[in-house]
Design a protein around this motif. Sequence first.
Motif, PDB file in Angstrom:
ATOM      1  N   ASP A  96       6.001   2.518 -14.026  1.00 56.72           N
ATOM      2  CA  ASP A  96       4.969   1.667 -13.417  1.00 56.72           C
ATOM      3  C   ASP A  96       4.582   2.315 -12.088  1.00 56.72           C
ATOM      4  O   ASP A  96       4.994   3.437 -11.804  1.00 56.72           O
ATOM      5  N   LEU A  98       5.523   1.823  -9.022  1.00 55.58           N
ATOM      6  CA  LEU A  98       6.633   2.126  -8.105  1.00 55.58           C
ATOM      7  C   LEU A  98       7.267   3.455  -8.479  1.00 55.58           C
ATOM      8  O   LEU A  98       7.473   4.337  -7.639  1.00 55.58           O
ATOM      9  N   THR A 101       4.663   6.423  -7.994  1.00 54.88           N
ATOM     10  CA  THR A 101       4.456   6.848  -6.610  1.00 54.88           C
ATOM     11  C   THR A 101       5.706   7.528  -6.064  1.00 54.88           C
ATOM     12  O   THR A 101       5.608   8.483  -5.285  1.00 54.88           O
ATOM     13  N   TYR A 102       6.864   7.079  -6.482  1.00 55.23           N
ATOM     14  CA  TYR A 102       8.103   7.742  -6.073  1.00 55.23           C
ATOM     15  C   TYR A 102       8.096   9.190  -6.549  1.00 55.23           C
ATOM     16  O   TYR A 102       8.400  10.118  -5.789  1.00 55.23           O
ATOM     17  N   GLN A 106       8.056  12.611  -4.330  1.00 52.38           N
ATOM     18  CA  GLN A 106       9.073  13.666  -4.418  1.00 52.38           C
ATOM     19  C   GLN A 106       8.418  15.032  -4.557  1.00 52.38           C
ATOM     20  O   GLN A 106       8.850  16.013  -3.955  1.00 52.38           O
ATOM     21  N   GLN A 130      -3.093   0.974  -6.767  1.00 54.85           N
ATOM     22  CA  GLN A 130      -1.964   0.883  -5.836  1.00 54.85           C
ATOM     23  C   GLN A 130      -1.324   2.200  -5.495  1.00 54.85           C
ATOM     24  O   GLN A 130      -0.498   2.264  -4.584  1.00 54.85           O
ATOM     25  N   GLY A 134       1.085   3.015  -2.186  1.00 54.53           N
ATOM     26  CA  GLY A 134       2.495   3.183  -2.530  1.00 54.53           C
ATOM     27  C   GLY A 134       2.993   4.557  -2.143  1.00 54.53           C
ATOM     28  O   GLY A 134       4.084   4.733  -1.597  1.00 54.53           O
ATOM     29  N   ALA A 136       1.728   6.505   0.163  1.00 56.38           N
ATOM     30  CA  ALA A 136       1.793   6.590   1.619  1.00 56.38           C
ATOM     31  C   ALA A 136       3.081   5.955   2.127  1.00 56.38           C
ATOM     32  O   ALA A 136       3.716   6.458   3.059  1.00 56.38           O
ATOM     33  N   TRP A 138       6.047   5.585   0.480  1.00 52.59           N
ATOM     34  CA  TRP A 138       7.209   6.450   0.171  1.00 52.59           C
ATOM     35  C   TRP A 138       7.285   7.606   1.159  1.00 52.59           C
ATOM     36  O   TRP A 138       8.364   8.001   1.595  1.00 52.59           O
TER      37      TRP A 138
END
Lengths: 265, 346, 390
Positions: A96, A98, A101-102, A106, A130, A134, A136, A138
Amino acid sequence: MPELHTIVCVKVVPKPEEVRVDPETWRLVREGARSEVNPPDMNAMEIALRLKDRHGGRVTILSMGPAFFEPDLRTSLAMGADHICLLSDAAFAGADTLATTYTLAQAARKLERFDLVICGEESSDGATGQVPSGLAEWLDLPQLTLVTEVTLDRDGATVRGRRGIPGGFEILEVPMPAVLSVRTACNEPRFMDYRIKPWSEEPARLTTWTAADMGCEPAFIGQKGSPTIVAGLRQAESRARRRERLEGSPKQAAELLLERLKPYL
Amino acid sequence: MTASAPALAPGYSIENENRTLWVYLEQRAGELEPVSLEILGKARELADQVGWPLVGLLCGSDVAHMAPQAGAAGADRVVVADDPLLRHFTVDAYAKVAYQAIAEARPSVFLAGATPNGRDLAGRLAVRLRTGLNADCTALSLDPATGLLTSEVTGFGGGVLALLEIPRCRPQMATVRPGVFPPAVLDKQRKADEIRLAVDLDPVTLWTRVVERQVGAQVDLTQAPILVCGGRGIDGDFASLRALAELFGGEVGATRPPVDQGFIERERQVGQTGVVCRPRVALALGISGAFHFVVGIEHAEIVVAVNNDPDAPIFDVADYGIVGDAAKVIPELVRLLRAEREAVHA
Amino acid sequence: MEARIEAVPLDDEAWDRFAKRTGGAAAACFQCGVCTATCPWGLVRETPPSVRHLIRAAQLGRPNANEAAWLCTACGECEQACPRQVPIAEVFRGLRGLLWERREVPEGLPSVLWSMHWNRNPWSQPPSQRMRWAEGLDLPPFDPQAHEIVLYIGCTASYEPRAQKVARAVIRLLRAANVAFGVLGETEPCCGEAALSLGHRAYFEDISRTTAATLAERGVRRLVTISPHAFDVFRHHYPPGVLETTHYVAYLATLAQEGRLPLERALPKRITYHDPCLLGRKDQSYDAPRSLLEAIPELSLVEMEHHRENALCCGGGGGRMWMETPRGERFADVRIQEALATDSDFVVTACPFCIVMLEDSLRGMADQRMKVVDLGELLTLAIPDEAILA
């Protein structure tokens, strides 16, 4: 001063009108759907390339997806981007926003020095809008969203973005490095430059990174890293135009019309 | 830029949530935004179904006067964060304040409008809280037994509807599409408790600087939510189109013939060789519907056509069609919209 | 004191590159200026662009790639008059190619090419909807064993509502003549003409290579096209000797000659015929359409002042269909005046672009007695019902 390095996040999406929901399995059927670069990402690329025209430097495309994204991603190289990092790993599946964006964050960290990360406003499939915020978060970086024009002050290390507000516009400034999202259709993306097309097809122009390459925590990626689950899926009613005639006197027709338009105003 | 992984921040979960429903109250120029009243209306309904308190989060400078309206709209409590540094929305400041409030109160559900600011705020908060965020929802339901929020979202250009849930992480966040829910009915007898949040913002940590802000005439048809287009059939009467556009909160567009005749500027020509737009609603008034023009509005969510000729091709690409004289229909629309506007302000 | 005259450096290398790009198109020009004199822009502008100057500048290694390069509609008047057969439209395409490299192209044109790339058509329409217009027509998918020809619908007739009517008319005629034809369906490849006429030769080569391969894969040898633009590009800009391309007018004329097209119903109308540039001047096909018209009982054909070799361009060619032409400069307005002067019921033509341009012009007029009709549409009126329904 080191050269300007801009990252552009690009997604390859199925053409929305060609995606169906299987009424028996409730699965999204993407097979057979033609793919394209998410149109808002084209606008993001155009912004990045204009900055490159103006300030020099390089543009790196970041994309999370399977290998079949490659041919469509390479159109960005023919437009003038320098390199593609394709983040491809079975472990990324089912992510999803989250987890997505993670993962993108990375990759950005692995690219080390960058001045800007530019995204399209949203993608035509999920359309959450989103990812820019999101990402930004992280990266713990400032953000400017829904910009239509961007200017840089390289000496002052700041970026300015123009964005629309109800009835007008504003110009906001944040320090670089920063994450930007670009308003859909705010510019006309340049067509591919066929003089560099052969170069854009060179294998070395695209690097694939796995979760391990980027040091991703397994708990944060793919389905495992996704707080959101899909509890149900269905085909929306047909998007063909309704072709409803509103009858009556001008007064009656006007009343009917406003009633129909209420949800959209 | 270091390559270290982000700290595994302790977002809270279903295990240690408080069963409250929070709504971010968006405000501008001293008034609550319509979307906030819409969400309060829906949230009140949900809160009543599950028996949870409904809390509004109001941030800004000199905003406390809006708290009673939030109460009248259904909030049981309003948490007010009032500080000069919050005068204009910046995601840096607002996210800090909202995070602080949420981390302390640990609501089960947090809703915001899917406006540009709402999306910015929610997007950052969701990551800061390590939770899920369902974006641009068109329907919401809350299960009294499980406390689980189910959000309906659309994807693939509106072709697919998905139901999303966040089983474990908290808060269950969702941004709500403006205009989907009706605004809350205000009950002046309803009072909300007001709680002042201590705001501790260091201006040095705030990144965003407003360089310029202008509210005035800007012609950008591609960003207009409502596009009111006039063709040959309106006989150059763009004055009434402007009135209609203003009441709709949109912009005026045109086909080529009135541009040719000098009734309106070329920048407003919509179509293949003019501007291609993606409004929520496109109205084609006195326009026959030649392909060149249709290409300019075919991405509109809703197309409305008014034309004297029942066989005009525009009716094939319209959701709602009125066969009639645009010159008669437009004044009726204007009249109705004006009456509505006056009623709201009364 | 003499004024200093600035010496302009000539750039042989630039000329060589330009010559290479355009196949030496500008080389034979000896600057007589007949091209400038015949260019229809002279009818709508006091100071029309000097075609002669543009060619000269290219020869001197200083190709004048500027906004004038976009004016050419590839109508062929200049090429027809040129005593040295200079392929002048190719010179213009070469200049446009330079402008693409400099990224100095009119707004909207990159989007046309992107549309061809993502949507397989220049009209920004969904590729999956290419056959929507044909719902209920039961068009047979092309089978090289069973079918005489492929009816190549093309992007415009697939997506543009007015042109779709032309396609339907042509299909009715083919059926009335019992022609075994097939269509390529949703995956019908784009001929790429828009890329060529807009001057992006490199992209045209890319797209035409893919299209040629697709056609070969599907066993396509004989194509009959709806649009003269597709006809022209397949005939003159695809590898020779592979495809046998005909435009539907020539094909129908042959059918009529063979007695396969029963043009029996009387049509007591007065009509005039607008020669599309790509069929007329470019292909010298003046007689085929006229033979069909003359075969319709009681139809009376009146020629416009400028007809056959001198026919006036509608203004939609050379990629100008995708560009805006300001009022007062539209060839179609001049052409419609000529048509009205013949006092005809119909101005008949055989090109979807001509139809769009002429109808657009007519729409603005108070006098609506005359209609723009496609030749195929007119012919269906002359075919007895039984033949069509069979």
